[in-house]
Design an enzyme around this catalytic site. Structure first.
Site, PDB file in Angstrom:
ATOM      1  N   LEU A 266       0.820  -1.101   0.030  1.00  0.00           N
ATOM      2  CA  LEU A 266      -0.103  -0.037   0.075  1.00  0.00           C
ATOM      3  C   LEU A 266       0.790   1.256   0.115  1.00  0.00           C
ATOM      4  O   LEU A 266       1.215   1.683   0.963  1.00  0.00           O
ATOM      5  CB  LEU A 266      -0.933   0.091   1.157  1.00  0.00           C
TER       6      LEU A 266
ATOM      7  N   GLU B 285       1.807   4.296  -2.932  1.00  0.00           N
ATOM      8  CA  GLU B 285       1.592   4.808  -4.235  1.00  0.00           C
ATOM      9  C   GLU B 285       2.784   5.425  -4.930  1.00  0.00           C
ATOM     10  O   GLU B 285       3.208   5.435  -5.985  1.00  0.00           O
ATOM     11  CB  GLU B 285       0.493   6.152  -4.266  1.00  0.00           C
TER      12      GLU B 285
ATOM     13  N   GLN C 109      -5.523   3.044  -6.994  1.00  0.00           N
ATOM     14  CA  GLN C 109      -6.782   2.691  -6.854  1.00  0.00           C
ATOM     15  C   GLN C 109      -7.764   3.698  -6.898  1.00  0.00           C
ATOM     16  O   GLN C 109      -8.855   2.988  -7.508  1.00  0.00           O
ATOM     17  CB  GLN C 109      -6.875   2.184  -5.483  1.00  0.00           C
ATOM     18  N   PHE C 110      -7.740   4.744  -6.575  1.00  0.00           N
ATOM     19  CA  PHE C 110      -8.689   5.944  -6.976  1.00  0.00           C
ATOM     20  C   PHE C 110      -7.711   7.169  -7.109  1.00  0.00           C
ATOM     21  O   PHE C 110      -6.642   7.241  -6.244  1.00  0.00           O
ATOM     22  CB  PHE C 110      -9.415   6.373  -5.417  1.00  0.00           C
TER      23      PHE C 110
ATOM     24  N   ASP D 186      -8.176   9.886  -6.041  1.00  0.00           N
ATOM     25  CA  ASP D 186      -7.841  10.358  -4.799  1.00  0.00           C
ATOM     26  C   ASP D 186      -6.732  10.262  -4.167  1.00  0.00           C
ATOM     27  O   ASP D 186      -6.233  11.062  -3.135  1.00  0.00           O
ATOM     28  CB  ASP D 186      -9.005  10.384  -4.286  1.00  0.00           C
TER      29      ASP D 186
ATOM     30  N   ILE E 105      -3.472   9.800  -5.431  1.00  0.00           N
ATOM     31  CA  ILE E 105      -2.400   9.992  -6.437  1.00  0.00           C
ATOM     32  C   ILE E 105      -1.680  11.330  -5.862  1.00  0.00           C
ATOM     33  O   ILE E 105      -0.394  11.302  -6.316  1.00  0.00           O
ATOM     34  CB  ILE E 105      -2.870  10.163  -7.949  1.00  0.00           C
TER      35      ILE E 105
ATOM     36  N   HIS F 166     -13.446   9.666  -2.605  1.00  0.00           N
ATOM     37  CA  HIS F 166     -13.773   8.879  -3.726  1.00  0.00           C
ATOM     38  C   HIS F 166     -14.525   9.759  -4.874  1.00  0.00           C
ATOM     39  O   HIS F 166     -15.366   9.042  -5.264  1.00  0.00           O
ATOM     40  CB  HIS F 166     -14.593   7.571  -3.145  1.00  0.00           C
TER      41      HIS F 166
HETATM   42  C1  TPP Z   1      -3.234   6.683   0.446  1.00  0.00           C
HETATM   43  C2  TPP Z   1      -4.401   5.666   0.128  1.00  0.00           C
HETATM   44  N1  TPP Z   1      -4.161   4.737  -0.646  1.00  0.00           N
HETATM   45  C3  TPP Z   1      -5.237   3.635  -0.981  1.00  0.00           C
HETATM   46  C4  TPP Z   1      -6.353   3.842  -0.237  1.00  0.00           C
HETATM   47  C5  TPP Z   1      -7.314   2.810  -0.509  1.00  0.00           C
HETATM   48  N2  TPP Z   1      -7.402   1.935   0.691  1.00  0.00           N
HETATM   49  C6  TPP Z   1      -8.563   2.111   1.752  1.00  0.00           C
HETATM   50  S1  TPP Z   1      -8.286   1.086   3.115  1.00  0.00           S
HETATM   51  C7  TPP Z   1      -6.945   0.184   2.334  1.00  0.00           C
HETATM   52  C8  TPP Z   1      -6.351  -0.811   2.914  1.00  0.00           C
HETATM   53  C9  TPP Z   1      -5.817  -0.432   4.263  1.00  0.00           C
HETATM   54  O1  TPP Z   1      -5.188  -1.611   4.853  1.00  0.00           O
HETATM   55  P1  TPP Z   1      -4.626  -1.214   6.511  1.00  0.00           P
HETATM   56  O2  TPP Z   1      -3.736  -0.035   6.352  1.00  0.00           O
HETATM   57  O3  TPP Z   1      -3.939  -2.680   6.639  1.00  0.00           O
HETATM   58  O4  TPP Z   1      -5.937  -1.031   6.993  1.00  0.00           O
HETATM   59  P2  TPP Z   1      -6.927  -1.904   7.426  1.00  0.00           P
HETATM   60  O5  TPP Z   1      -8.022  -1.526   6.551  1.00  0.00           O
HETATM   61  O6  TPP Z   1      -6.670  -3.176   7.168  1.00  0.00           O
HETATM   62  O7  TPP Z   1      -7.254  -1.585   8.898  1.00  0.00           O
HETATM   63  C10 TPP Z   1      -6.745   0.886   0.913  1.00  0.00           C
HETATM   64  C11 TPP Z   1      -5.671   0.605  -0.020  1.00  0.00           C
HETATM   65  C12 TPP Z   1      -6.627   4.919   0.684  1.00  0.00           C
HETATM   66  N3  TPP Z   1      -7.591   5.140   1.478  1.00  0.00           N
HETATM   67  N4  TPP Z   1      -5.735   5.678   1.028  1.00  0.00           N
END
Ligand code: TPP
Ligand code: TPP
Ligand code: MG
Ligand code: MG
Lengths: 353, 344, 353, 344
Positions: free
Chosen positions: A51, A53, A75-76, A78, A80, A121
Site C-alpha cells: 500500500l 503509491e 486505486q482511486f 484521490d 495519487i 472517492h
Molecule cells: C493513500 C491511500 N491509498 C489507498 C487507499 C485505499 N484503501 C483504503 S483502505 C486500504 C487498505 C488499508 O489496509 P490497512 O492499512 O492494513 O488497514 P485496514 O483496513 O486493514 O485496517 C486501501 C488500499 C486509501 N484510502 N488511501
C-alpha cells in the site's frame, strides 16, 4: 455489450499477450480481487503491491526505464497526490535526457463523482494531470473508447495517464468491441470471475480480439449541432448528450456535443472547427473550477475564435469546495448534473449576440 | 567495450582483484574533474556546481565493479549528484561532465538542460539523475524487477545521501526490495557524509546507523569506511557477489567526506575533512607502490585532461532557443495546443 | 531599503515576538544557515528539520491542529510535489470538520526562474496552489508587500501558502517598511548574520516594528493606464512595469499594470473594474501554459466583461516544456522576459477592435 | 467530564486498574454500534460502511486510558477508520456515529460530509479522521511537538493499519519522533489485522514485525495480542506510562481481527476470525464474573440503544445543498471568484 470495466480487462489482456505488457499492478489489482472495480480480473500478469503509491509509480517508472511496458494503477485518483513529484519526473525524463530515456508506462486510475464517494472517492484529476508536462492524458467515457485508448496508451512510447470515470464503470456500451461475443452474458461467463471461493481455480477464457485501437489525440463528436458547442469528457458525456436531446426536442436548439476523450494532446482541430461554426461554447467537467482544464480550453479557443464568438464562453465545473460531501444533497449540487447542464446549455444558446 | 576503462572495469569485476594503482589513478582523475568544474563556476564557465569530491575512495571501486552495458543483463545505476567518480571509473570521458557543467549543446547527458553531475547514459544503464532528493529509491525497484525476471546476474544500484534517507522513498525501497519470495537484486547504498547542506546528521537522525533500518525488513546490511578504498573494494566485492548471486537486496552505508561543502551555493571552498585521495596517495607512497613524483604527474596529467576538455567545450555551442520542446514526447510533438514560439 | 529576504525575516520576527509563532522550520532554516536565501536568519524559533517535506508539511499541520501558528518552509517549491495530498488535507480540514479544526499554518516557498536554476530550481507553483481548495495563496513582489502579507498570513486562521519570487529575493524595495532604519546598511548590520565562524555567537538586533499588515485579497495597481490591463505577479511584475513604461514612452500606449499579490482569494473588484475600463487584457506569469491560473482569470473576466472586450484576452506564460533548461539560451525563451512582455502588450493594445 | 464515560475514563487512567466488566460492556457497546451501522447499508440508511469490529479488545482499553480533554495538556488522537471502540470508550454517544453513517446534518463530526467513523471532536482532541491511508502519521508529530513544549503528561496517539505502514508516512513518524534530544511523546500504534483490503500481509511485507522498524531509530517497541483485552490493557498501561513520563515515543503493534471484511464494498459479511468479544465474554462467564444472561442483556441493551439512535437520526434532516461552501475558510468566504450557486 462489454462494460467499461470489461473493456479495460480486454485491452489489458491484449496488452499482456500481444503488446509486451509484463506487469499490471497496484493495490488489490492481482488475485483474488482483480481490482476494486474488477478491471484487472483474470489477467496473467496482475499482481498486488504494498500500500504505497510512491512505490507503485516509482516501480512503473523504473520498469519503463528498463524498456518494459508496465500498466500500474492508483486505486482511486484521490490517492495519487503523494506522487506528483514522481509524475513530474516521469514526464521530464525523456526531455531531460535528450530522448535517451522515454518512459512507456501507463498509469490508470478511476476519477470523478457518482458513487456517493464523499470527500475521498469523488476527486477529479484533469486539472493537475494536464498541467504536468510530458504526459499524455486520456479519459474515455464508453467501453469501446476505453478499449481502444488503453491499447493506444500501451503502445505509446510516452507516459500515459489513463483516467476512467468511476460512475460509468458498470455501464454497458452501445458499440461492440471488435471480437466481443454478441451476447453480453456470454462475455460475462467468459471473463467475469465467479464470486466466492470458486474463484480460486477460475481462469478466464478470452475472446479472440482483432487488432484495434483509437488514436490518442482524437475527440469524438457524439452529436452534431449548430447552435452551440459543448466540450466534455468522462461522467458528464452521457449527461450532455441527454441534455442536448432534451434541448432539441423541447426548444429546437441543436447543441454539438464533443467527447474530448484525450485531454492532452487534445483534438484542437475538431474543437476549433466546432466553436467557429457555432460561435458559442460551453465546457463541462467535474473538477473544481479554479485553475480548471476547461479554462485552458476556453482560453485557447477564445484566443483563436474571438471574432466568431457570439456569447461569453462558459465553464460548468465542480464547485470550488474542498470536497464532494457524502450526502446526496451535497453531491448533487457540488458537481454538474443533468438539470444544471441543460440549464447552462440553454443559457449559452439563448444569450443575445 | 573496447575502451581502456571498459576493459579495466570488466577485468576488475571478473578478477575481484583490486589494482591499487588503477584505483588511485581513477580517484585522481575524478578529483581533477571536480576541481576543474568548481573552478569553472569562478571563471564563468558554468553557473552552478554540485559534485562528489570526497566520495572517490568508495565510488571508484564501485564503478570498476559495475557490470557495464545496456539492458537488464547489465547493472542499472540510479545515482545522486555526487557520483562522478563512479562514472569516471566506468569510463566516462571527462569532457562529457564538463560539457554539462558548461551547459553545452554537446552535453550527452542532457543537452545543456540539467545541472552538472546529473548523468544519463542509455548504453551504460545510467538512468537520468534528478535533483529531487531520494526519488531514485522509489524508482530503482522497477529496474531491479525487470532484472529479477530477466535472470542472469545484472543488479540495480541506487545511491543517495544520509539526509535524503529521511524521505519516505528510502522506506519504499526497503519495502519493495524485500517482498517475501519476490526479493529484488539491489544494492542499496547510503553515502553518509554527515551533512544535509548545513544540517548535521546527528541533529535530525534518531537512526544512528541508517543501514540498520534494513534489518527489520530481513535485508542484510553493513557499513564501511568509504574513505578507505581497500575496505570499500573488499566490502563491495563481497556484497555485490551476494546480490548478484542470491538475487536479494543488500543495504550498505558508506561514511565519506564532503570536501568542498554542499555546492557552489555555499562557496564550494575546501573544508577540513579527511581526504581519501591524499590519504591513499600517502599510503601508496609509504608502501612504495607509487612515488611522490608519480603522484604529482598523475595529478598533472588529469588536470591537463580536464583543462583540455574545458578548452574544447568552450568552442562548442550552447543549445539553441528553438529546441526547447525537443524530446518532450518520444515520437514527436503533438500539434495542440499550438506551442507558442520560444520567446524572442 | 530592506530586501525581500530581510522583509520576510522582519515579519517572522514580529510573528514570533507578537503573533504567537512558536516554530519556523524547514530544511536548513535554523542556525547556522538561516535558510538557503537567508530569510530565516537570526530568528529565535527557527530550526532545522529532517530532509522530508512530508514531515515538514505534516508537522506544521499538526502544530496548527494543536492551536499553534507554525511557519514552515519548503526549500524550493520544486520540492513540494510529494506533499500535495497533505496540502489538500490541510485545505479540507476546517471544512470537513464543520469548522471545528481550522488550520492556521503558513507554508512558505520560493518560486520561479531567474537564477539559472535549471529544471529543479525554476518551478512555479501558482497553478496547483490555486487549484487546492481551502488555501489562501499570496505571492508578493516587493519587500513591503512581502512584509505586510507575511504578517497577514500569520494572523490568518487558515492555511496560507506564502510564495515568493526567488529572482527578486535580494532586490531592495523602494518603499520603507514601517520601523526600518533609513539606511539599508544600518539594517544589514542589525539583522544580517556575519559570514564565517563569527556567526556562532551572533545575535541580531531587531528594529522596533510598529503594527502593520497588508490584507490578503487586495491587489495593487502599480501603474494606472487606459489602453490595456496587465495582470501579473512575482518575478514578472517589475518587467511588466518596465515594458509599460517603454510602451508609453515610445508609442503613447498606456497599460494598467496590476500586481495581484494575492492569488487566492484574488481581488476581483480591482481586476474587473480595470478590464471593463480598458477592454483589453493580458495576463503574464511564468507557470507552464496548460491549465494555468492565468487561464482562470481570463475565463472569469471574459465571462464578466465579454461585452467590454475589444480584443482577445491573452496569456503570456511559461512554455509548456517539462522544465526550464539550464542554458540561458533555453531559460530566456522558456519564461517571459522583458521583450516578450513588451511585444505581447503591444499586440494586445494594437489588435483592432 | 461529568458523564459516566468521562469519569470512568479518568478513573481508569488514574487507577490503572482494569474493570473487566466495564471493558466488556464497552466492547459490546462498540460492537453493537458497528453491527447496526453495517445493517444500515442494507436498510438504505447509509451508503457506505467501514469500521472496527474486531479491534474492540485493544481499542476499549486504549479509549479508557486516554487523557481526554482539549488542548496540549490532554492526549491527541490521530485515528484511522476502525477506531469507533476508542471513541465509545471515551464516551461517544452512539448516535454521533450513526448520524455520520446516515449523513445527517446533525453529524457532529462532519455535518454529513464525510464517511462514517471519520471522527472529529475538538473538545476531546480527536483530530479529523481522513480516508487517506497513513497521512495521520506525518501529521501526528505536530501535536506531539506542541505537547513536548507544553510540558505536563499529555501525549499524542496515532493508529493505522498494517498495510498502511508501507507508506512513507510511517517512516516519517519514526524519524520525526526520535530526533536526538528532541524526542516526542507519541504512542505509535499499528493495528495489524493481516490484510490490506484483499492483500494478505505476508505477501507484501518483508518487515515481519512492523513495530521492529522502530528499533533502528532507538525507539522502544513491542507487540501485543490485540484480541486479548487483559494483555492489551496491561501493555497499554505500561507503555503509556513510559510515553507520558519519559516524553519519548513508543511503537506498539497490536494483532487484531477484521470481523466483517474490509468494508461494505466487499459486502461486510461476517468472516471466520477470532472474535475478541465472544472470547472475552466466554472467559468472563467461565470466571463467573458475568453470567450468560447478563451478557445477553448487555447485548440487547446496546442493540436497543443503537436502534433508538437510528430511529432518532432518521428524524433528523440531511444537510442543505446551499451549505456546501460553509467552513471552507475560517472567518468567512472570500468574495472572489464569485461562487456559483450550488447546482439546482
Ligand atoms: C493513500 C491511500 N491509498 C489507498 C487507499 C485505499 N484503501 C483504503 S483502505 C486500504 C487498505 C488499508 O489496509 P490497512 O492499512 O492494513 O488497514 P485496514 O483496513 O486493514 O485496517 C486501501 C488500499 C486509501 N484510502 N488511501
Ligand atoms: C526533495 C528535495 N528536497 C530538498 C532538496 C534541496 N536539497 C538539495 S541537496 C540537499 C541536502 C542533501 O543531503 P544528503 O541527502 O545528505 O546528500 P549530500 O548532499 O550530503 O550528499 C537538499 C535539502 C532537494 N534537492 N530535493
Ligand atoms: Mg549528506
Ligand atoms: Mg490491515
Amino acid at each position: 455489450m462489454a462494460t467499461l470495466a470489461q473493456a479495460i480487462r480486454l485491452a489489458l489482456h491484449v496488452g499482456e499477450t500481444r503488446l509486451g505488457v509484463t506487469d499490471v499492478f497496484g493495490e488489490d489489482v492481482g488475485p483474488p480481487l482483480g481490482g476494486v472495480f474488477t478491471c484487472t480480473q483474470g489477467l496473467a500478469t496482475a499482481w498486488n503491491t504494498p500500500l504505497d503509491e510512491r512505490g507503485i509509480v516509482g516501480t512503473a517508472f523504473g520498469l519503463a526505464l528498463a524498456g518494459e511496458r508496465p500498466v500500474a494503477e492508483i486505486q482511486f485518483c484521490d490517492y495519487i497526490y503523494n506522487t506528483i513529484d514522481l509524475l513530474k519526473l516521469a514526464g521530464n525524463c525523456c526531455w531531460s535526457s535528450m530522448g535517451q530515456f522515454p518512459v512507456p508506462m501507463v498509469l490508470m486510475s478511476p476519477v470523478g463523482s457518482g458513487i456517493h464517494g464523499s470527500i475521498y472517492h469523488s476527486h477529479s484529476f484533469d486539472a493537475i494531470a494536464t498541467h504536468i508536462p510530458g504526459w499524455k492524458v486520456v479519459l474515455p467515457s464508453t467501453p469501446l473508447d476505453t478499449y481502444g485508448l488503453m491499447i493506444a496508451a500501451i503502445k505509446d512510447p510516452n507516459p500515459v495517464m489513463f483516467l476512467y470515470p468511476k460512475a460509468l464503470i458498470r455501464h454497458q456500451g452501445t458499440e461492440k468491441i471488435p471480437g466481443e461475443p454478441d451476447d453480453p452474458k456470454v462475455l460475462s461467463r467468459m471473463i467475469d470471475a465467479p464470486v466466492g471461493s470458486s474463484r480460486e481455480h477460475w481462469r478466464p477464457s478470452w475472446p479472440d480480439l482483432p487488432d484495434f485501437e483509437i488514436p490518442i489525440g482524437s475527440a469524438k463528436c457524439c452529436r452534431p449541432g449548430e447552435h452551440l458547442t459543448v466540450l466534455t469528457y468522462g461522467r458528464t458525456v452521457p449527461l450532455c448528450e441527454q441534455a442536448a436531446q432534451k434541448l432539441f426536442e423541447q426548444e429546437g436548439i441543436s447543441a454539438e456535443v464533443i467527447d474530448l476523450r484525450t485531454l492532452f494532446p487534445y483534438d484542437g482541430e475538431m474543437i476549433l472547427a466546432s466553436t467557429r461554426k457555432t460561435g458559442r461554447l460551453l465546457v463541462v467537467n467535474e473538477d473544481t473550477e479554479v485553475t480548471n482544464f476547461g479554462e485552458h480550453l476556453i482560453r485557447v479557443l477564445t484566443e483563436h475564435c474571438f471574432y466568431h464568438l457570439q456569447a461569453p464562453p462558459r465553464l460548468l465545473a465542480g464547485a470550488n469546495t474542498p470536497g464532494v460531501g457524502l450526502s446526496w444533497n451535497l453531491e448533487r449540487v457540488s458537481v454538474p448534473q443533468l438539470d444544471a447542464i441543460h440549464a447552462a446549455m440553454r443559457e449559452v444558446a439563448m444569450t443575445e449576440a | 567495450m573496447s575502451d581502456v576503462h571498459g576493459s579495466a572495469q570488466v577485468q576488475a569485476r571478473r578478477s575481484a582483484q583490486m589494482d591499487v594503482r588503477q584505483v588511485y589513478r581513477l580517484m585522481a582523475k575524478a578529483r581533477a574533474l571536480e576541481e576543474r568544474m568548481i573552478r569553472m563556476t569562478r571563471s564563468n564557465d558554468g553557473y552552478f556546481w554540485i559534485g562528489g569530491p570526497g566520495e572517490e575512495a568508495f565510488n571508484v571501486p564501485l564503478g570498476l565493479l559495475i557490470k557495464r552495458g545496456q539492458g537488464p543483463a547489465f547493472d542499472y545505476l540510479h545515482h545522486h549528484y555526487r557520483s562522478s567518480a563512479i562514472l569516471v571509473a566506468m569510463g566516462l570521458p571527462l569532457i562529457d561532465a564538463i560539457r554539462q557543467m558548461a551547459q553545452r549543446a554537446t552535453d550527452p547527458n542532457s543537452g545543456g538542460r540539467n545541472f552538472v553531475n546529473h548523468f544519463a547514459k542509455r548504453e551504460w544503464n545510467v538512468v537520468p539523475g534528478a535533483s529531487t532528493i531520494e526519488t531514485q529509491y522509489s524508482i530503482a525497484p522497477g529496474t531491479a524487477l525487470a532484472q529479477a525476471r530477466h535472470g542472469g546476474n545484472g543488479i540495480t544500484i541506487v545511491n543517495g545521501g544520509d539526509a535524503g534517507s529521511s524521505e519516505g522513498d528510502f522506506a519504499t525501497c526497503l519495502n519493495w526490495s524485500s517482498r517475501p519470495g519476490r526479493e529484488l537484486p539491489m544494492l542499496i547504498l547510503i553515502m553518509n557524509n554527515n551533512w544535509g547542506i548545513s544540517t548535521p546528521f546527528e541533529s535530525v537522525h534518531g537512526d544512528r546507523i541508517i543501514a540498520r533500518r534494513a534489518e527489520a525488513f530481513g535485508i542484510r546490511w553493513g557499513t564501511v569506511n568509504g574513505n578507505d578504498p581497500v575496505a570499500s573494494w573488499r566490502k563491495l566485492v563481497e556484497v555485490m557477489a551476494y546480490v548478484r548471486k542470491e538475487r536479494k537486496p543488500y543495504c550498505l552505508e558508506a561514511y565519506v567526506s564532503r570536501l568542498h561543502g554542499h555546492s557552489s551555493s555555499s562557496g564550494a571552498g575546501r573544508v577540513q575533512e579527511p581526504d581519501c585521495l591524499e590519504m591513499f596517495g600517502r599510503d601508496l607512497v609509504e608502501r612504495e607502490i607509487l612515488t611522490a613524483a608519480e603522484i604529482e604527474s598523475i595529478q598533472a596529467e588529469y588536470e591537463r585532461e580536464a583543462m583540455d576538455a574545458l578548452l574544447q567545450a568552450r568552442q562548442e555551442p550552447e543549445p539553441d532557443g528553438d529546441t526547447i520542446y525537443d524530446h518532450t514526447f518520444a515520437g514527436g510533438t503533438p500539434g495542440w495546443p499550438p506551442l507558442h514560439k520560444p520567446f524572442v
